[in-house]
Each structure stands twice: as structure tokens, then as C-alpha cells.
Design a protein around this motif. Sequence first.
Motif, PDB file in Angstrom:
ATOM      1  N   MET A  29      24.698  40.565  37.018  1.00  0.00           N
ATOM      2  CA  MET A  29      25.642  41.557  36.529  1.00  0.00           C
ATOM      3  C   MET A  29      27.030  40.939  36.393  1.00  0.00           C
ATOM      4  O   MET A  29      27.325  39.905  36.983  1.00  0.00           O
ATOM      5  N   LYS A  30      27.868  41.610  35.608  1.00  0.00           N
ATOM      6  CA  LYS A  30      29.238  41.163  35.420  1.00  0.00           C
ATOM      7  C   LYS A  30      30.188  42.259  35.898  1.00  0.00           C
ATOM      8  O   LYS A  30      30.028  43.424  35.531  1.00  0.00           O
ATOM      9  N   LEU A  31      31.164  41.880  36.693  1.00  0.00           N
ATOM     10  CA  LEU A  31      32.068  42.852  37.296  1.00  0.00           C
ATOM     11  C   LEU A  31      33.515  42.416  37.103  1.00  0.00           C
ATOM     12  O   LEU A  31      33.830  41.226  37.214  1.00  0.00           O
ATOM     13  N   ILE A  32      34.386  43.381  36.822  1.00  0.00           N
ATOM     14  CA  ILE A  32      35.819  43.120  36.744  1.00  0.00           C
ATOM     15  C   ILE A  32      36.540  44.094  37.665  1.00  0.00           C
ATOM     16  O   ILE A  32      36.156  45.249  37.783  1.00  0.00           O
ATOM     17  N   THR A  33      37.555  43.609  38.356  1.00  0.00           N
ATOM     18  CA  THR A  33      38.394  44.478  39.167  1.00  0.00           C
ATOM     19  C   THR A  33      39.777  44.546  38.539  1.00  0.00           C
ATOM     20  O   THR A  33      40.276  43.559  37.999  1.00  0.00           O
ATOM     21  N   VAL A  34      40.375  45.719  38.600  1.00  0.00           N
ATOM     22  CA  VAL A  34      41.703  45.935  38.020  1.00  0.00           C
ATOM     23  C   VAL A  34      42.575  46.609  39.068  1.00  0.00           C
ATOM     24  O   VAL A  34      42.267  47.731  39.502  1.00  0.00           O
ATOM     25  N   GLY A  35      43.639  45.913  39.485  1.00  0.00           N
ATOM     26  CA  GLY A  35      44.506  46.542  40.460  1.00  0.00           C
ATOM     27  C   GLY A  35      45.291  45.599  41.335  1.00  0.00           C
ATOM     28  O   GLY A  35      45.789  44.575  40.876  1.00  0.00           O
ATOM     29  N   ASP A  36      45.358  45.949  42.618  1.00  0.00           N
ATOM     30  CA  ASP A  36      46.333  45.389  43.539  1.00  0.00           C
ATOM     31  C   ASP A  36      46.029  43.958  43.969  1.00  0.00           C
ATOM     32  O   ASP A  36      44.889  43.514  43.993  1.00  0.00           O
ATOM     33  N   ASN A  37      47.093  43.236  44.286  1.00  0.00           N
ATOM     34  CA  ASN A  37      47.010  41.960  44.999  1.00  0.00           C
ATOM     35  C   ASN A  37      48.154  41.907  45.993  1.00  0.00           C
ATOM     36  O   ASN A  37      49.277  42.314  45.691  1.00  0.00           O
TER      37      ASN A  37
ATOM     38  N   TYR B 203      47.281  35.488  53.919  1.00  0.00           N
ATOM     39  CA  TYR B 203      46.006  35.352  53.230  1.00  0.00           C
ATOM     40  C   TYR B 203      46.033  36.165  51.936  1.00  0.00           C
ATOM     41  O   TYR B 203      46.607  37.252  51.898  1.00  0.00           O
ATOM     42  N   PRO B 204      45.398  35.661  50.881  1.00  0.00           N
ATOM     43  CA  PRO B 204      45.247  36.467  49.671  1.00  0.00           C
ATOM     44  C   PRO B 204      44.457  37.732  49.985  1.00  0.00           C
ATOM     45  O   PRO B 204      43.475  37.685  50.734  1.00  0.00           O
ATOM     46  N   GLY B 205      44.892  38.856  49.446  1.00  0.00           N
ATOM     47  CA  GLY B 205      44.191  40.094  49.750  1.00  0.00           C
ATOM     48  C   GLY B 205      44.493  41.192  48.759  1.00  0.00           C
ATOM     49  O   GLY B 205      44.975  40.962  47.657  1.00  0.00           O
ATOM     50  N   GLY B 206      44.221  42.404  49.209  1.00  0.00           N
ATOM     51  CA  GLY B 206      44.268  43.570  48.341  1.00  0.00           C
ATOM     52  C   GLY B 206      42.847  43.946  47.970  1.00  0.00           C
ATOM     53  O   GLY B 206      41.991  43.080  47.760  1.00  0.00           O
ATOM     54  N   ASN B 207      42.578  45.242  47.895  1.00  0.00           N
ATOM     55  CA  ASN B 207      41.224  45.718  47.639  1.00  0.00           C
ATOM     56  C   ASN B 207      40.592  45.068  46.419  1.00  0.00           C
ATOM     57  O   ASN B 207      39.450  44.584  46.471  1.00  0.00           O
ATOM     58  N   CYS B 208      41.306  45.017  45.314  1.00  0.00           N
ATOM     59  CA  CYS B 208      40.703  44.524  44.075  1.00  0.00           C
ATOM     60  C   CYS B 208      40.505  43.005  44.086  1.00  0.00           C
ATOM     61  O   CYS B 208      39.544  42.495  43.509  1.00  0.00           O
ATOM     62  N   VAL B 209      41.412  42.282  44.735  1.00  0.00           N
ATOM     63  CA  VAL B 209      41.216  40.838  44.903  1.00  0.00           C
ATOM     64  C   VAL B 209      40.003  40.570  45.784  1.00  0.00           C
ATOM     65  O   VAL B 209      39.129  39.754  45.457  1.00  0.00           O
ATOM     66  N   ASN B 210      39.919  41.275  46.914  1.00  0.00           N
ATOM     67  CA  ASN B 210      38.795  41.062  47.830  1.00  0.00           C
ATOM     68  C   ASN B 210      37.455  41.410  47.191  1.00  0.00           C
ATOM     69  O   ASN B 210      36.470  40.663  47.331  1.00  0.00           O
ATOM     70  N   VAL B 211      37.392  42.544  46.504  1.00  0.00           N
ATOM     71  CA  VAL B 211      36.125  42.951  45.874  1.00  0.00           C
ATOM     72  C   VAL B 211      35.700  41.931  44.823  1.00  0.00           C
ATOM     73  O   VAL B 211      34.513  41.605  44.702  1.00  0.00           O
ATOM     74  N   ALA B 212      36.659  41.390  44.072  1.00  0.00           N
ATOM     75  CA  ALA B 212      36.322  40.388  43.056  1.00  0.00           C
ATOM     76  C   ALA B 212      35.679  39.160  43.702  1.00  0.00           C
ATOM     77  O   ALA B 212      34.609  38.694  43.276  1.00  0.00           O
ATOM     78  N   VAL B 213      36.315  38.623  44.731  1.00  0.00           N
ATOM     79  CA  VAL B 213      35.786  37.430  45.404  1.00  0.00           C
ATOM     80  C   VAL B 213      34.446  37.734  46.053  1.00  0.00           C
ATOM     81  O   VAL B 213      33.485  36.952  45.941  1.00  0.00           O
ATOM     82  N   ASP B 214      34.344  38.869  46.728  1.00  0.00           N
ATOM     83  CA  ASP B 214      33.105  39.215  47.418  1.00  0.00           C
ATOM     84  C   ASP B 214      31.958  39.471  46.442  1.00  0.00           C
ATOM     85  O   ASP B 214      30.793  39.183  46.755  1.00  0.00           O
TER      86      ASP B 214
ATOM     87  N   ASN C 202      36.030  31.074  41.778  1.00  0.00           N
ATOM     88  CA  ASN C 202      35.365  31.274  40.478  1.00  0.00           C
ATOM     89  C   ASN C 202      35.513  32.696  39.941  1.00  0.00           C
ATOM     90  O   ASN C 202      34.603  33.246  39.321  1.00  0.00           O
ATOM     91  N   VAL C 203      36.690  33.258  40.184  1.00  0.00           N
ATOM     92  CA  VAL C 203      37.047  34.548  39.595  1.00  0.00           C
ATOM     93  C   VAL C 203      37.984  34.285  38.420  1.00  0.00           C
ATOM     94  O   VAL C 203      38.994  33.596  38.557  1.00  0.00           O
ATOM     95  N   ASP C 204      37.648  34.826  37.259  1.00  0.00           N
ATOM     96  CA  ASP C 204      38.458  34.626  36.060  1.00  0.00           C
ATOM     97  C   ASP C 204      39.665  35.570  36.082  1.00  0.00           C
ATOM     98  O   ASP C 204      39.525  36.759  36.390  1.00  0.00           O
ATOM     99  N   LEU C 205      40.829  35.045  35.745  1.00  0.00           N
ATOM    100  CA  LEU C 205      42.030  35.872  35.623  1.00  0.00           C
ATOM    101  C   LEU C 205      42.111  36.369  34.190  1.00  0.00           C
ATOM    102  O   LEU C 205      42.241  35.586  33.250  1.00  0.00           O
ATOM    103  N   ILE C 206      42.041  37.691  34.015  1.00  0.00           N
ATOM    104  CA  ILE C 206      41.936  38.304  32.693  1.00  0.00           C
ATOM    105  C   ILE C 206      43.229  39.046  32.350  1.00  0.00           C
ATOM    106  O   ILE C 206      43.551  40.069  32.954  1.00  0.00           O
ATOM    107  N   ASN C 207      43.988  38.510  31.390  1.00  0.00           N
ATOM    108  CA  ASN C 207      45.192  39.199  30.898  1.00  0.00           C
ATOM    109  C   ASN C 207      46.123  39.653  32.024  1.00  0.00           C
ATOM    110  O   ASN C 207      46.691  40.755  31.972  1.00  0.00           O
ATOM    111  N   CYS C 208      46.298  38.824  33.046  1.00  0.00           N
ATOM    112  CA  CYS C 208      47.187  39.190  34.145  1.00  0.00           C
ATOM    113  C   CYS C 208      48.650  39.098  33.704  1.00  0.00           C
ATOM    114  O   CYS C 208      49.011  38.284  32.864  1.00  0.00           O
TER     115      CYS C 208
END
Length: 271
Positions: free
Chosen positions: A1-9, A21-32, A64-70
Motif C-alpha cells: 500500500m501507499k500512504l501519505i501523511t499531511v500535517g505536523d512536525n 528527536y524528530p516527531g509529531g503525529n504525522c512525521v511518526n506515522v509516516a516513518v512507522d 525512506n519517506v518522500d517529502l511531497i510539496n513541503c
Amino acid sequence: MKLITVGDNVADTYVDSHIFYPGGNCVNVAVDAKKAGAEAVGYMGVFGNDKQAEHIQEALRDENVDLINCRQIYAPTAQPSVFITADGDRQFAAGPKGSAQHLVKLRLTPEDVQNISEYDVLHTGIDANIDQELVTLKSSVKIGYDFSDVKDEEYLAEVLPNVNYAFFSGSEMTDEMAEEFAKSCLAQGPDIVVVTRGRQPALVMSKDAYCYQEPQLADIVDTMGAGDSFIAGFLVAYTDTHDLQAAALAASQSAANTCGVSGGFGHGQAY
């Protein structure tokens, strides 16, 4: 599957060890999600222009998380202070005001919406400030949403119709309370409601079935990001299998794995 997170860091700033440490819900969910086996994972958000922002971006690329239009603005990264208790749990204190996280809301462009539609699942949450965009997005992608511990009826009535997978923290809830709450949420639109309850079993409920998932045994180093890992593990497993119980088990194992790592997924840096 392919997943994108949009939000906080954010840069979770551990006061005792002087490490962030790098964090925030959307950063963590992307890495996890990537760790849980997602084929491709993207992250879209607004970064500050300090060393913390640079480090978070480097960590995402390393995972290996792609940064999309940040986007990037001239403001510091949000830096909540974190204190670790004797049993490995964490307590938060507010960081400096005027951060990128507090000053700017992400406004999605047609290009952003097109990019998001190329993924199977979008994950966002209450700190992402894109609730107004969900009506447009829901026609092209499944949406997961972290409500944290917010249960305000007016807010839920506004957001729940526009999400597919609703995640809540409810450590204060009994089984009966959690089931009643999940049913009331399901009646407003989502396909699945998940209530995590700390050391108590998590409730996972769809319109047709429900199950409880016991936490997995873990050597606890730091519980930071465990809830985010549960979300990521569930979204990946459920999208791949459509099996409620299997997804709940995968989510629980993902959370347990995270408890063995400092700062959610590591990448600590001295400050």
C-alpha cells in the motif's frame, strides 16, 4: 500500500538528556508506516528554517519517506519539552511560542490534491489544521484521522463524516464506555473507529464487527510515539488484508517495537 501523511512536525526536546528527536503525529506515522511495510510513504507539511527543521527532513529521508510539496517559512520549529518518568512514560510541557507549527496552516493547492490522490491512504490529525480540506480529499483517497483525546461532540460531528478510520486515545474508558463511544462515532460516517487505552486492550470496531487487542510485551525504553505506531501499523495491515483482527495485532506489535526506541524512531541530536 501507499500512504501519505499531511500535517505536523516538531522537535521533541528531552530536557534531562539535552537531546531533541524528530516527531509529531504525522512525521511518526509516516516513518512507522514505512517500517510496517508500506510500499511508498510521503510526508507533506510546513517546516521552519532552523537546525531542527533541517534535522527532521534529513531523518525522514533516511527513513525512506518522500517529502511531497513541503513548505518552509521563516520561523522556529515547534519544540515541546519532554520529561521521562521512572517507568518510561513521558510528560510534556509547552515549548516556545511563535513556531512554524503555530503560525501557519497548510493550504492545499490543486497540485497537492492530485499528489495526495496517488496514495491509497492519507493520514492526518487534529494538529494538522486541514479539516476544511477533508471534504475535497475524501472522494479520492481513504482518510485516517487522529483525534487524540478530543471528544467534543460538535467537533466530532464536523470531522467524522469526512474520515474513514478514526483514532482516539481513551485510557479513562471502560470497555462499555469505549464500545458506546465507538458506536456513536461510527453512526456519523467512519468505516472503523479505534480507541487505544494505554495498558488496557485497544478497541477496534467497524460497522459489522469489533475486537479487543491486548498490548504486546515490550522492553520499554520510551513510550514516545507508541500511539502513532499503532495507527501506522493498523493502516498498513488493514489496507493490505482488510482483516480487523490481523490489523489490530500488527498495530499492537508496531507500538511495542516503538517502545524499545528513544524518541519514537531515534535520530536524536544534542541541543
